[in-house]
Design an enzyme around this catalytic site. Structure first.
Site, PDB file in Angstrom:
ATOM      1  N   ASN A   9       0.908  -1.338  -0.102  1.00 41.34           N
ATOM      2  CA  ASN A   9       0.110  -0.064   0.007  1.00 41.34           C
ATOM      3  C   ASN A   9       0.754   1.132   0.049  1.00 41.34           C
ATOM      4  OD1 ASN A   9      -1.749   2.105   0.681  1.00 41.34           O
ATOM      5  ND2 ASN A   9      -2.241   1.353   2.464  1.00 41.34           N
ATOM      6  N   LYS A  11       0.082   4.349  -0.453  1.00 42.82           N
ATOM      7  CA  LYS A  11      -0.323   5.402   0.120  1.00 42.82           C
ATOM      8  C   LYS A  11      -0.396   6.526  -0.510  1.00 42.82           C
ATOM      9  CE  LYS A  11      -0.098   3.405   4.703  1.00 42.82           C
ATOM     10  NZ  LYS A  11       0.039   3.454   6.061  1.00 42.82           N
ATOM     11  N   HIS A  95      -9.382   0.919   5.017  1.00 42.02           N
ATOM     12  CA  HIS A  95      -8.321   1.153   5.675  1.00 42.02           C
ATOM     13  C   HIS A  95      -8.458   2.100   6.754  1.00 42.02           C
ATOM     14  CE1 HIS A  95      -3.998   2.466   6.611  1.00 42.02           C
ATOM     15  NE2 HIS A  95      -3.672   1.552   5.893  1.00 42.02           N
ATOM     16  N   GLU A  97      -6.732   4.617   7.778  1.00 44.23           N
ATOM     17  CA  GLU A  97      -6.577   6.039   7.704  1.00 44.23           C
ATOM     18  C   GLU A  97      -8.046   6.606   6.988  1.00 44.23           C
ATOM     19  OE1 GLU A  97      -2.921   5.602   5.555  1.00 44.23           O
ATOM     20  OE2 GLU A  97      -1.934   5.081   7.421  1.00 44.23           O
ATOM     21  N   GLU A 165      -5.256  -5.214  10.619  1.00 45.27           N
ATOM     22  CA  GLU A 165      -4.214  -4.124  10.846  1.00 45.27           C
ATOM     23  C   GLU A 165      -4.559  -3.118  12.160  1.00 45.27           C
ATOM     24  OE1 GLU A 165      -2.290  -2.899   6.921  1.00 45.27           O
ATOM     25  OE2 GLU A 165      -4.030  -1.639   7.188  1.00 45.27           O
ATOM     26  N   GLY A 171       2.659   2.322  10.614  1.00 44.51           N
ATOM     27  CA  GLY A 171       3.463   3.376  10.475  1.00 44.51           C
ATOM     28  C   GLY A 171       4.229   3.714  11.758  1.00 44.51           C
ATOM     29  N   SER A 211       3.356  -1.974  10.327  1.00 44.90           N
ATOM     30  CA  SER A 211       5.042  -1.890  10.677  1.00 44.90           C
ATOM     31  C   SER A 211       5.775  -3.301  10.279  1.00 44.90           C
ATOM     32  CB  SER A 211       5.266  -1.598  12.346  1.00 44.90           C
ATOM     33  OG  SER A 211       4.790  -0.282  12.472  1.00 44.90           O
TER      34      SER A 211
HETATM   35  P1  PGA Z   1       2.597   0.371   7.645  1.00 46.65           P
HETATM   36  O1  PGA Z   1       1.387   0.557   7.092  1.00 46.65           O
HETATM   37  O2  PGA Z   1       3.385  -1.093   7.002  1.00 46.65           O
HETATM   38  O3  PGA Z   1       3.537   1.528   7.108  1.00 46.65           O
HETATM   39  O4  PGA Z   1       2.681   0.421   9.112  1.00 46.65           O
HETATM   40  C1  PGA Z   1       0.584  -0.459   6.465  1.00 46.65           C
HETATM   41  C2  PGA Z   1      -0.853  -0.021   6.343  1.00 46.65           C
HETATM   42  O5  PGA Z   1      -1.224   0.987   6.514  1.00 46.65           O
HETATM   43  O6  PGA Z   1      -1.256  -1.026   5.390  1.00 46.65           O
END
Ligand code: PGA
Length: 252
Positions: A9, A11, A95, A97, A165, A171, A211
């Protein structure tokens, strides 16, 4: 036997030129893979170029979001029909976010999942608890609700991928332990069993996200109910992402 999936992803990162270069490196780096699915989710602006780049490879294309209508007066939105037109086979839905910054609710996630399926796109539906919810011991209640509400009215689950997640792991560099992740993954599988029956539940891929790096994926992927990873930060560099794929391919 479930086939593993690694999805990147990206983003809101990468220009078209950067996206094409990264996609090309992933395509080349996965050319000799015998099993598994690799999926890239670039921003909307790069979908078509990445689609052309990964043409004739085992790498598939996902969008990071979609609108639940096929067309109409929805300024700034992108429809599932348009995503298919760009070469997408998958779409990330719900997601954290999107839930946090764009106020998407379970009901919105549900509409999108159903529309994606109706349009022939495979949804990667994201669920996960916040840090506060984990501390309050309501992880199962929250994740259970997100899975049930997100899949309400869905008849067949064979084209759905679930991504667990934990929001506190996204992140942050704070990855869930393999035991914490496995516990929630097996709980999700129990819910799927209640909703769709034994066979469908045991065939559904449940990815871990939050992460993930090439250094921590080994332990996670050794867990019975973890079928792959949804990767954010570490999917932005070919080496890191290919390292995750390699570690999974060796173990699953
Ligand atoms: P990250 O994000 O690997 O940077 O923690 C995962 C995601 O949001 O799908």
């Amino acid at each position: 036997m479930r086939t593993w999936i690694v999805a990147g992803n990206w983003k809101m990162n990468n220009t078209i030129a950067e996206a094409v270069a990264l996609a090309k490196a992933i395509k080349d780096g996965t050319a000799t893979l015998k099993r598994g699915e690799v999926i890239l989710a670039p921003p909307f602006t790069s979908l078509q170029s990445v689609s052309q780049t990964i043409n004739d490879s085992r790498v598939a294309l996902a969008a990071q979001n979609m609108h639940q209508e096929e067309k109409g007066a929805f300024t700034g939105e992108v429809s599932p029909v348009m995503l298919k037109d760009c070469g997408c086979t998958h779409v990330i839905i719900g997601h954290s976010e999107r839930r946090k910054y764009f106020h998407e609710k379970d009901a919105d996630v549900n509409l999108k999942v159903k529309k994606a399926l109706a349009c022939g796109l495979k949804p990667i539906m994201c669920v996960g608890e916040t840090e506060e919810e984990r501390e309050k011991n309501v992880t199962r209640a929250v994740v259970g609700r997100q899975v049930k509400e997100g899949l309400r009215g869905v008849e067949k689950i064979n084209n759905v991928v679930i991504a667990y997640e934990p929001v506190w792991a996204i992140g942050t560099g704070k990855v869930a332990t393999s035991a914490q992740a496995q516990e929630v993954h097996s709980f999700i599988r129990v819910i799927l069993k209640d909703l769709f029956g034994d066979g469908a539940a045991s065939n559904t891929r449940i990815l871990y996200g939050g992460s993930v790096t090439k250094d921590n994926i080994g332990e996670l992927i050794a867990m019975e109910d973890i079928d792959g990873a949804l990767v954010g930060g570490a999917s932005l560099k070919a080496d890191g992402f290919l390292g995750i794929i390699k570690n999974i391919a060796e173990k699953k």
